[in-house]
Design an enzyme around this catalytic site. Sequence first.
Site, PDB file in Angstrom:
ATOM      1  N   GLU A   1       0.826  -1.223   0.000  1.00  0.00           N
ATOM      2  CA  GLU A   1       0.000   0.000   0.000  1.00  0.00           C
ATOM      3  C   GLU A   1       0.855   1.266   0.000  1.00  0.00           C
ATOM      4  O   GLU A   1       0.462   2.299   0.532  1.00  0.00           O
ATOM      5  CB  GLU A   1      -0.979   0.007   1.182  1.00  0.00           C
ATOM      6  CG  GLU A   1      -1.854  -1.215   1.293  1.00  0.00           C
ATOM      7  CD  GLU A   1      -2.579  -1.568  -0.009  1.00  0.00           C
ATOM      8  OE1 GLU A   1      -2.784  -0.661  -0.852  1.00  0.00           O
ATOM      9  OE2 GLU A   1      -2.928  -2.745  -0.183  1.00  0.00           O
ATOM     10  N   GLY A   2       2.011   1.180  -0.622  1.00  0.00           N
ATOM     11  CA  GLY A   2       2.903   2.330  -0.730  1.00  0.00           C
ATOM     12  C   GLY A   2       4.027   2.247   0.274  1.00  0.00           C
ATOM     13  O   GLY A   2       3.790   2.264   1.482  1.00  0.00           O
TER      14      GLY A   2
END
Length: 598
Positions: free
Chosen positions: A442-443
Amino acid sequence: MSRYDAPLTDMRFVLFDLLQAEREFARLGFADATRDVLDAVLDEGARFATEVLAPLNAVGDEVGCSLDVATGDVRTPPGFKQAYAQYVDGGWTGLVTPTEHGGQGLPHLVGFPIKEMIDAANLAWGNFPLLSNGATEALMAFGTDWQREVFLKPLVEGRWTGTMCLTEPHCGTDLGLLRTRAEPRGDDTYAISGTKIFITAGEHDMTDNIVHLVLAKLPDAPAGSRGISLFVVPKFRVAQDGSIGERNTVRCGSLEHKMGIHGSATCVMNFDGAEGYLVGEPHKGLMAMFVMMNTARLAVGLQGLGVSDRAYQNAVEYAKDRLQMRSATGTKFPDKPADPIIVHADVRRMLLTGKALVEGGRALAYDAAMQFDIASRGESGTERAQADALVGFLTPIVKACLTEWSVEITYDALQCFGGHGYIREHGMEQLARDARITTLYEGTTGIQALDLLGRKVMQLKGAGLEAMLGRIRSFCEANANDREIGGYCASLTHLAGQWQQLSIEIAQRTGSDADELGAAAYDYLMFSGYTCLAYWWARSLAALRDATPTTAFAEGKRATARFYFERILPRTLAHAAAIRSGAPSLMALDAEAFDAGR
């Protein structure tokens, strides 16, 4: 095997004493979110996490998921499917979804302690329902009436789960490079073709259907990220009247072999002309993606918090029991052949670091959820706008700092066990391995740093930063003369001024050298996280004045706050110095010189 006890006492302190959640929920119109209801939700959530999920953590790691290559079907570890059925039967899947979409309509903040407990008990299992929330948010915001009618109800009920299909083998953060294509069929459906990787819960045996939210490009798409569209692609085809059709042409091609979270199905998904339906407008999929991504980023921050707390709990228990040498200041337990290792300074350093970052991180994360609720239901447009700016600003801090700290805490907890931590018997090495993924998906932390500094501070003119600085200054002014926390407020006021000044300096240097922003981003992120935690530790001490905690709890908070300000907060000095050193030392070395010594 590691144990887990839900930290209900501290959760209730943060919710009701620190954040005044019951009062805020009433003000925001959450009529059902009374103290009695919330206490019952917390108690039942703790029972489910500790009695059902925690015992499955080790077996999930040892057995993992398996793929039937011939069919593309994935089998989850023993007990996972049955635990999910209990989760659905308990009504947990729709806890915070609005009632008009079949949920219970409780505040998002109520879902945070439940999510934390689930992830602490069994991080890999928690990934299966995780992305259903992001899919639900995206469909509520951008789906058509029929899409909301057909897909939301089974997602909210937990009969189906959702995924986010973004990453491709050649394309991670730079989504403008994606190659998945969507060909119009002329009947409001699209043929989706391409390969997506690292898809959490992309295939499993827990539900009847899986709803994939897929980024792809239409034939007439503009180049780059402006040409991305979003499509809903179910595992089994779903007509607009809700009827279920045949298996769609989307299959799991393989399962990734990972360092940790072995019980979570991380899939390579192949779309071979799979039937999909456009969500939102053509070429506007990036906006919907950010809705999913921001929900998931806060959730991953909670994963870091949960696994940190479990590791910390087990380290404390071991440190109280393990006998090794005598205290430097003399025997503390004369009835034992040696003192427990908790008497030793370095063990205390590791344990107090874990306690300070976990309890401060809990306040930080729960506040972000509170701002999310205020942003949607605040009494005025001004209040809603400020809360929206705050939650946007805090999201990369929560995601990155709580996960980076989880790596530190789990490794420190393992260190407390010595060699026993490195073997599987105590379960500490699993926690350390599982924690590592939270900084990546998620980054990555680097992406969160660029989002915070480049987008939230520079592009958006620092609206969230100004809101956070305003809260700090208001609190410090009100408590400047307080005998207990006045000194902390003085330190915090100085830090807030430095935070603002660093932001200005980075902006000025970036004007003449674009590398300055990237060079400063990581240290700016961590500086921000430690400053936010200083605020919440000072706020925690203030909350003790009106709370009625046990003496041990209150003493623990006061001692930990002192430790945080004296032993952890000075890390900001190093981060500030690194920021001010600028980009030259980072960018001067030629790429060929990195391996010149070989």
